[in-house]
Design a protein around this motif. Structure first.
Motif, PDB file in Angstrom:
ATOM      1  N   ILE A   1      35.884   0.505  38.344  1.00 42.75           N
ATOM      2  CA  ILE A   1      36.660   0.719  36.965  1.00 42.75           C
ATOM      3  C   ILE A   1      36.051   1.529  36.204  1.00 42.75           C
ATOM      4  O   ILE A   1      35.003   1.800  36.153  1.00 42.75           O
TER       5      ILE A   1
ATOM      6  N   VAL B   1      32.258  -6.157  32.492  1.00 44.98           N
ATOM      7  CA  VAL B   1      32.085  -5.225  31.531  1.00 44.98           C
ATOM      8  C   VAL B   1      30.959  -5.565  30.502  1.00 44.98           C
ATOM      9  O   VAL B   1      29.882  -4.396  30.128  1.00 44.98           O
TER      10      VAL B   1
ATOM     11  N   GLU C   1      41.756  -0.038  31.234  1.00 45.29           N
ATOM     12  CA  GLU C   1      43.191  -0.922  31.079  1.00 45.29           C
ATOM     13  C   GLU C   1      43.516  -1.444  29.603  1.00 45.29           C
ATOM     14  O   GLU C   1      44.257  -1.246  29.074  1.00 45.29           O
ATOM     15  N   CYS C   2      42.081  -1.437  29.011  1.00 47.29           N
ATOM     16  CA  CYS C   2      42.004  -1.721  27.590  1.00 47.29           C
ATOM     17  C   CYS C   2      42.405  -0.536  26.650  1.00 47.29           C
ATOM     18  O   CYS C   2      43.529  -0.391  25.858  1.00 47.29           O
TER      19      CYS C   2
ATOM     20  N   ASP D   1      41.123 -11.296  35.359  1.00 45.16           N
ATOM     21  CA  ASP D   1      40.883 -10.208  34.322  1.00 45.16           C
ATOM     22  C   ASP D   1      39.460 -10.917  33.069  1.00 45.16           C
ATOM     23  O   ASP D   1      38.913 -10.117  32.721  1.00 45.16           O
TER      24      ASP D   1
ATOM     25  N   LEU E   1      35.300   2.701  32.909  1.00 47.35           N
ATOM     26  CA  LEU E   1      34.857   2.388  31.628  1.00 47.35           C
ATOM     27  C   LEU E   1      34.419   3.337  30.399  1.00 47.35           C
ATOM     28  O   LEU E   1      34.108   4.519  30.912  1.00 47.35           O
TER      29      LEU E   1
ATOM     30  N   LEU F   1      36.434  -9.823  34.933  1.00 44.36           N
ATOM     31  CA  LEU F   1      36.408  -8.274  34.955  1.00 44.36           C
ATOM     32  C   LEU F   1      35.743  -8.031  33.657  1.00 44.36           C
ATOM     33  O   LEU F   1      34.687  -7.488  33.405  1.00 44.36           O
ATOM     34  N   ALA F   2      36.160  -8.892  32.638  1.00 44.48           N
ATOM     35  CA  ALA F   2      35.781  -8.643  31.030  1.00 44.48           C
ATOM     36  C   ALA F   2      34.169  -9.051  31.245  1.00 44.48           C
ATOM     37  O   ALA F   2      33.429  -8.378  30.418  1.00 44.48           O
TER      38      ALA F   2
ATOM     39  N   HIS G   1      38.328  -5.951  27.821  1.00 47.17           N
ATOM     40  CA  HIS G   1      39.178  -5.611  28.963  1.00 47.17           C
ATOM     41  C   HIS G   1      40.588  -6.209  28.767  1.00 47.17           C
ATOM     42  O   HIS G   1      40.641  -7.253  28.028  1.00 47.17           O
ATOM     43  N   TYR G   2      41.575  -5.658  29.082  1.00 45.64           N
ATOM     44  CA  TYR G   2      42.924  -5.849  28.936  1.00 45.64           C
ATOM     45  C   TYR G   2      43.569  -6.571  30.014  1.00 45.64           C
ATOM     46  O   TYR G   2      43.535  -5.791  31.194  1.00 45.64           O
TER      47      TYR G   2
ATOM     48  N   SER H   1      37.209  -1.256  29.298  1.00 42.54           N
ATOM     49  CA  SER H   1      37.775  -0.947  30.454  1.00 42.54           C
ATOM     50  C   SER H   1      39.024   0.010  29.938  1.00 42.54           C
ATOM     51  O   SER H   1      39.605   0.070  28.907  1.00 42.54           O
TER      52      SER H   1
END
Length: 178
Positions: free
Chosen positions: A171, A128, A142-143, A121, A173, A124-125, A106-107, A140
């Protein structure tokens, strides 16, 4: 009794890619092969990680049978994650030990806490990686949005919007594939 004031944080955020690895089947491996074999498996995984991320990222900390990794670049995080899966796959044959690792990326902008990183964050990672299958790299949205240039030979397959424990919004993915 007086309330103690909490001083403003001197920690800063650091924008970048957060990756978690998780060695799947570790508990069963320990039960079947014993603690010495399990220790050797963990040491092998750590050495592979250290060699692969050299100069492209940082091993933040060991989490038992997984690791928290940090990268300034989303591209570097995805490239290293895919490289790791290739290395883990070949090492599994060479050493007769299953290095079935799942990786989530994740970013975001986690808070620095000494040499550690913490915050939403990072959480969240961690969610994932929980959704990744053995040998899989999930990232993600975002990444993906922070990958500045195409990564040769890599494409992203949408897994879909997912609901994650403790995360208020769905989210999106993607599975990174080479």
């Amino acid at each position: 009794m007086s309330a103690t004031a909490i001083a403003p944080s001197r920690n800063r955020t650091a924008e970048g890619a957060i990756a978690f690895t998780d060695l799947t089947g570790y508990t069963e491996f320990c039960a079947l092969r014993g603690d010495e074999a399990a220790l050797h498996l963990l040491q092998t995984q750590e050495q592979i990680l250290r060699d692969a991320i050299r100069r492209r990222g940082r091993l933040v900390k060991n989490l038992g049978d997984g690791f928290l990794l940090w990268f300034r670049s989303a591209s570097a995080a995805v490239e290293v994650a895919l490289d790791l899966q290739d290395i883990f796959d070949s090492e599994s044959f060479d050493i007769d030990m299953p290095l079935w690792v799942r990786i989530g990326v994740h970013y975001g902008s986690p808070l620095r806490y000494g040499r550690d990183i913490i915050g939403h964050d990072v959480n969240l990672a961690a969610r994932v990686v929980d959704l990744a299958a053995p040998g899989e790299v999930l990232v993600s949205e975002e990444c993906c949005q922070h990958i500045r240039r195409p990564i040769p030979g890599v494409y992203f397959e949408e897994v879909g919007p997912v609901v994650m424990k403790g995360i208020p919004d769905t989210i999106r993915l993607y599975r990174a594939i080479r």
